[in-house]
Structure formats: C-alpha cells, structure tokens
Write an enzyme that holds these catalytic residues in place. Structure first.
Site, PDB file in Angstrom:
ATOM      1  N   TYR A  46       0.996  -1.144   0.058  1.00 29.87           N
ATOM      2  CA  TYR A  46      -0.129  -0.090  -0.026  1.00 29.87           C
ATOM      3  C   TYR A  46       0.808   1.146  -0.018  1.00 29.87           C
ATOM      4  O   TYR A  46       1.926   1.296   0.800  1.00 29.87           O
ATOM      5  CB  TYR A  46      -0.920  -0.223   1.244  1.00 29.87           C
ATOM      6  CG  TYR A  46      -2.452   0.096   0.920  1.00 29.87           C
ATOM      7  CD1 TYR A  46      -2.739   1.229   0.221  1.00 29.87           C
ATOM      8  CD2 TYR A  46      -3.363  -0.897   1.132  1.00 29.87           C
ATOM      9  CE1 TYR A  46      -4.149   1.273  -0.278  1.00 29.87           C
ATOM     10  CE2 TYR A  46      -4.684  -0.667   0.652  1.00 29.87           C
ATOM     11  CZ  TYR A  46      -5.055   0.352   0.155  1.00 29.87           C
ATOM     12  OH  TYR A  46      -6.312   0.438  -0.271  1.00 29.87           O
ATOM     13  N   GLU A  48      -0.644   4.912  -0.646  1.00 32.47           N
ATOM     14  CA  GLU A  48      -1.327   6.050  -0.785  1.00 32.47           C
ATOM     15  C   GLU A  48      -0.391   7.237  -0.720  1.00 32.47           C
ATOM     16  O   GLU A  48       0.320   7.448   0.398  1.00 32.47           O
ATOM     17  CB  GLU A  48      -2.316   6.158   0.185  1.00 32.47           C
ATOM     18  CG  GLU A  48      -3.739   5.218  -0.307  1.00 32.47           C
ATOM     19  CD  GLU A  48      -4.604   5.357   0.507  1.00 32.47           C
ATOM     20  OE1 GLU A  48      -4.502   5.379   2.014  1.00 32.47           O
ATOM     21  OE2 GLU A  48      -6.006   5.126   0.214  1.00 32.47           O
ATOM     22  N   ASP A 192      -5.231  14.424 -25.311  1.00 32.65           N
ATOM     23  CA  ASP A 192      -5.363  12.919 -25.039  1.00 32.65           C
ATOM     24  C   ASP A 192      -4.755  12.096 -26.143  1.00 32.65           C
ATOM     25  O   ASP A 192      -5.133  11.981 -26.878  1.00 32.65           O
ATOM     26  CB  ASP A 192      -6.847  12.391 -24.811  1.00 32.65           C
ATOM     27  CG  ASP A 192      -7.211  11.227 -24.399  1.00 32.65           C
ATOM     28  OD1 ASP A 192      -6.137  10.261 -24.393  1.00 32.65           O
ATOM     29  OD2 ASP A 192      -8.199  10.803 -24.062  1.00 32.65           O
ATOM     30  N   THR A 218      -2.882   6.742 -22.260  1.00 31.88           N
ATOM     31  CA  THR A 218      -2.722   5.144 -21.665  1.00 31.88           C
ATOM     32  C   THR A 218      -1.406   4.878 -22.068  1.00 31.88           C
ATOM     33  O   THR A 218      -0.655   5.570 -22.717  1.00 31.88           O
ATOM     34  CB  THR A 218      -3.568   4.181 -22.656  1.00 31.88           C
ATOM     35  OG1 THR A 218      -3.040   4.481 -24.052  1.00 31.88           O
ATOM     36  CG2 THR A 218      -4.903   4.539 -22.385  1.00 31.88           C
ATOM     37  N   LYS A 221      -1.209   1.125 -25.262  1.00 37.47           N
ATOM     38  CA  LYS A 221      -1.410   1.047 -26.780  1.00 37.47           C
ATOM     39  C   LYS A 221      -0.136   1.132 -27.826  1.00 37.47           C
ATOM     40  O   LYS A 221       0.564   0.290 -27.450  1.00 37.47           O
ATOM     41  CB  LYS A 221      -2.467   2.313 -27.148  1.00 37.47           C
ATOM     42  CG  LYS A 221      -3.893   1.946 -26.322  1.00 37.47           C
ATOM     43  CD  LYS A 221      -5.031   2.951 -26.646  1.00 37.47           C
ATOM     44  CE  LYS A 221      -6.289   2.722 -25.909  1.00 37.47           C
ATOM     45  NZ  LYS A 221      -7.361   3.632 -25.956  1.00 37.47           N
ATOM     46  N   ARG A 227      -1.216  -2.029 -19.008  1.00 33.71           N
ATOM     47  CA  ARG A 227      -2.731  -1.551 -18.822  1.00 33.71           C
ATOM     48  C   ARG A 227      -2.513  -0.371 -17.913  1.00 33.71           C
ATOM     49  O   ARG A 227      -2.458  -0.713 -16.645  1.00 33.71           O
ATOM     50  CB  ARG A 227      -3.527  -2.472 -18.652  1.00 33.71           C
ATOM     51  CG  ARG A 227      -4.921  -2.188 -19.122  1.00 33.71           C
ATOM     52  CD  ARG A 227      -5.461  -3.448 -19.406  1.00 33.71           C
ATOM     53  NE  ARG A 227      -5.268  -3.849 -20.915  1.00 33.71           N
ATOM     54  CZ  ARG A 227      -5.670  -3.352 -21.821  1.00 33.71           C
ATOM     55  NH1 ARG A 227      -6.430  -2.634 -21.836  1.00 33.71           N
ATOM     56  NH2 ARG A 227      -5.090  -3.787 -23.094  1.00 33.71           N
TER      57      ARG A 227
HETATM   58  C1  LIG Z   1      -8.095   4.177 -25.045  1.00 32.92           C
HETATM   59  C2  LIG Z   1      -8.612   5.518 -24.912  1.00 32.92           C
HETATM   60  C3  LIG Z   1      -8.878   6.076 -23.500  1.00 32.92           C
HETATM   61  C4  LIG Z   1      -9.148   5.139 -22.480  1.00 32.92           C
HETATM   62  O1  LIG Z   1      -8.095   4.304 -22.222  1.00 32.92           O
HETATM   63  P1  LIG Z   1      -8.734   3.042 -20.979  1.00 32.92           P
HETATM   64  O2  LIG Z   1      -7.386   2.793 -20.323  1.00 32.92           O
HETATM   65  O3  LIG Z   1      -9.379   2.074 -21.639  1.00 32.92           O
HETATM   66  O4  LIG Z   1      -9.679   3.803 -19.957  1.00 32.92           O
HETATM   67  C5  LIG Z   1      -8.967   7.445 -23.459  1.00 32.92           C
HETATM   68  N1  LIG Z   1      -8.880   8.285 -24.316  1.00 32.92           N
HETATM   69  C6  LIG Z   1      -8.573   7.876 -25.706  1.00 32.92           C
HETATM   70  C7  LIG Z   1      -8.196   8.955 -26.748  1.00 32.92           C
HETATM   71  C8  LIG Z   1      -8.246   6.622 -26.082  1.00 32.92           C
HETATM   72  O5  LIG Z   1      -8.089   6.022 -27.288  1.00 32.92           O
END
Ligand SMILES: *Cc1c(COP(=O)(O)O)cnc(C)c1O
Length: 409
Positions: A46, A48, A192, A218, A221, A227
C-alpha cells in the site's frame, strides 16, 4: 499452480493470442520485462500518497520506483511533471477534468462518430453527467478536423476545457492551432494522446508539447507498456492540482506493480529499437491502407498519417462493420467495427472497421506481409473462401511469437 480452473483459462487466452492476426489498433504485445514487473510482489504494498509523502510506512523502495517512473516519463516526453498513478486512460481523463473544472463547467470535445472517446464527456460516461459537453465533428467532405469551424464553435460556446485527441482518427493534429483556439476562448487545452503516445515518444509524429496545458494518455496502446494511465504537464500549478485530483480525488492506493511496469516501458521507449519500431508501425499502416485503396476500398479521410485507419465497408459491400468484424473473426483475423464520420448505421452496427498495425509490427511483420493481409481481408469480405490462406498467415504469427517472445522468458 493451485488454481487449475483459473490458470487453464489464462493458458486458453495465451493460445488464443497465438491464433489470431491481431489488427485492433489499441492493442500491443508487451515485453517480458513489462510482464515481470507487472506480475511482481509490488502488488503487496500500500502506498497512498506520493514519493516522500506517503500515508504508509515501508515505502523506501516504492518511492524510488515511482520516482524512476516519473523521471523517465518526463524525460521521454520532454515535459516537467508526470503523474504515473492513474489506473487507466479513462481515470487519467477524469482526474484531469476534476483538476481544472467545477461541476457544470463546459467541455468541447470531438464527437464519437468523428473518432473521439467515450471518456470525453459523452452521456454514457460520468464525465458527461458532471460536465456539460459540446462536440465538434470532422468536416463532412474531407473527414479531417476543420480548425476554422472548431474555432468558431469554441468562441460561441466558450468552454472551460478544450479536448483534442482521438481513438479513431488517422490524421495528424495541429496542436499549435488548437492551443491558439484554446487561448482565444480562455480554455485549458487537454490533449489525450492515448492512441499516439508511442509515436510521439519516438518523435515520428509531432508532439503535443509545448502546446498542451495537460496531456493524458494510456500506457498500453502504441506505447507498448502495461495497461494504465498517465498525466503530464509543464505547469507547476496544474501539476499540484492534478496530483490532488488523482489522489485523494478519484483514486486510493496506487498500483505499484503497474507503475513499475510503466517505468520499464518508458525506458524501452527511449531505445533506438523503439524508434525503429514506431517508424515501421507507420510504414505498415500506410502500405496496408494503400493496398486497400488499390483494391477499391474507401479509406476514411483518404489516408493515414499514424498507426491506424478506418475502412468504409458499407460503401463497398453494403455490409455493416459488425458483419465485417464477424466474417474476419471467423478466419482468425481480429479487427473492430467502428463508426465513421456521419455514419448512417447505428453505433452497434457501424459502416466501418478500424485497422491498426502496432501489434503485428511488434511481432516483426513488415510491408510485404501487410499486402498479403489486405488481399486476405478482401477475399474474406467478398465472401471468397479464405479458409486456406488465413491459417498460413496465422501459423506464421504463432511461430514468430513462440520464437521471439515466449522462448526468451
Ligand atoms: C483508449 C483511450 C482512452 C481510455 O483508455 P482506458 O485505459 O481504456 O480507460 C482514453 N482516451 C482515448 C483517446 C483512448 O483512445
């Protein structure tokens, strides 16, 4: 292994991953170091709080691990501050909104059908319930972002937050122009980069820094890590707000095993090999999309400049994306149905499929195989019997995974 029931299922998934041509644009195949860190005893701890400021004792090594992840993230993306604790991309976004918005504030984001993401204030997401969201679309003719139209809309709506970045948009984004628009309407600019983070890290496409006020991402990807989520900024005041917003704002204890795996992934992303990998990802996507065009398919917006593209299967075959996805799945090719701009079919049917090259490129596939894959998909969608050819390609996938990935463990 005492839990046979569960581990049999993991083995089944491992073998499924060996038996498919994986073309889902948001997936990748991580290194054994990433797996090792993520599967480590760090899950027992833990922690936090943040390095040096924890609510629990015994965080001596945990602090060093999180600091390493933060240092590597800021170095990789060339920015001042990083929060590596968000459990996912969606939580990174929610934490960023919560850092700069009050309930009822206005967000301007890209619509789902133009390629935006559920977490960008759609009404199915918590963000859509807390904030008031307005959506911009791509230009109906070019299917490309129309910055003049976006500026006009932004000046009318005067949002507190402008979000750019998408899940299904194959073109580069002019971040400088987006910043100018944000400044004109007094909005915070959030980029994002979830989908393109790996391409930005390798500098094979232009970065959203120094234009973005906040960058969310993220790590699983194109970045090819565990993840998880990530938030970056250059602004010390925003950074302080973001840190409070992640913890205790929307999360409790950080997933230290995942943060360790993020640190591994950031280091891997600084290597020469990673840069070459991302160059090949883009090359593969371009070659694959051009082969489809040669075969008479319509690519949304006419081309790809990144790792993915959408095909209009409805225009070609009067077939929904859902049907195309099912047909391809039946021969072991995994893609996902995807709405296209101004789609006439419902989101659960769609007119398109989305195709991406990060996963197969990690396994070492090059341009020649991309052409084979396009021909194969074409035959399947035309209803020709492709059941002989797909297993050939798939057996090559299996062989490559066995030789390169699994054996080195
Ligand atoms: C995949 C994605 C997310 C979310 O990712 P998660 O880990 O699945 O919550 C947010 N924004 C964009 C543009 C994405 O392609």
């Amino acid at each position: 292994m005492n839990d046979k029931e569960l581990f049999t299922l993991i083995e089944a998934e491992a073998s499924r991953q060996l038996q498919h041509l994986e073309l889902i644009a948001s997936e990748n195949y991580v290194s054994k170091d990433v797996l090792k860190a993520q599967g480590s005893i760090l899950t027992n701890k833990y922690a936090e709080g943040y390095p040096g400021k924890r609510y629990y004792g015994g965080c001596e090594f945990i602090d060093q691990i999180e600091s390493l992840a933060i240092d590597r993230a800021t170095k990789l993306f060339g920015c001042a501050f990083a929060n590596v604790q968000p459990h996912s991309g969606t939580e990174a976004n929610l934490a960023a909104y919560n850092a700069v918005l009050k309930p009822g504030d206005k967000i301007l984001a890209m619509s789902l059908s133009s390629g935006g993401h559920l977490s960008h204030g759609t009404n199915l997401s918590l963000s859509g319930k807390i904030y008031q969201t307005y959506f911009y679309d791509v230009n109906p003719q070019t299917e490309i972002l129309d910055y003049d139209a976006l500026e006009k809309m932004a000046l009318e709506i005067v949002p507190q937050l402008l979000i750019v970045g998408a899940s299904a948009y194959s073109r580069l984004i002019d971040y400088q122009r987006c910043k100018e628009i944000a400044v004109k309407c007094g909005a915070v600019l959030l980029v994002d980069m979830a989908h393109v983070a790996g391409l930005i890290a390798a500098k094979v496409i232009p970065s959203c820094f120094p234009y973005a006020d906040i960058v969310t991402s993220t790590t699983h990807k194109t970045l090819r890590g565990p993840r998880g989520g990530l938030i970056l900024t250059n602004d010390p005041l925003l950074n302080a707000k973001i840190n409070k917003s992640v913890f205790p704002g929307i999360q409790g204890g950080p997933l230290m095993h995942v943060i360790a795996a993020k640190a591994v992934c950031f280091k891997e992303a600084m290597s020469e090999g990673f840069i070459n990998y991302q160059k090949q990802v883009i090359k593969n996507a371009r070659v694959l999309s051009e082969k489809f065009q040669e075969l008479g398919y319509r690519i949304i917006s006419g081309k790809t400049e990144n790792h993915l593209f959408m095909i209009d299967v409805f225009a070609k075959f009067n077939m929904t994306g859902k049907r195309a996805e099912e047909l391809l799945e039946s021969v072991g090719i995994t893609v996902n149905k995807n709405s296209i701009p101004h789609d006439l079919n419902k989101p659960n049917l769609t007119s398109g499929i989305r195709i991406g090259t990060p996963y197969l490129t990690t396994l070492g596939f090059k341009e020649e195989t991309m052409e084979e894959i396009a021909l194969l998909i074409d035959e399947v969608l035309k209803g020709n019997d492709a059941s002989f050819k797909a297993p050939l390609l798939i057996s090559r996938v299996q062989e490559i995974i066995r030789n390169n990935v699994l054996k080195s463990e």
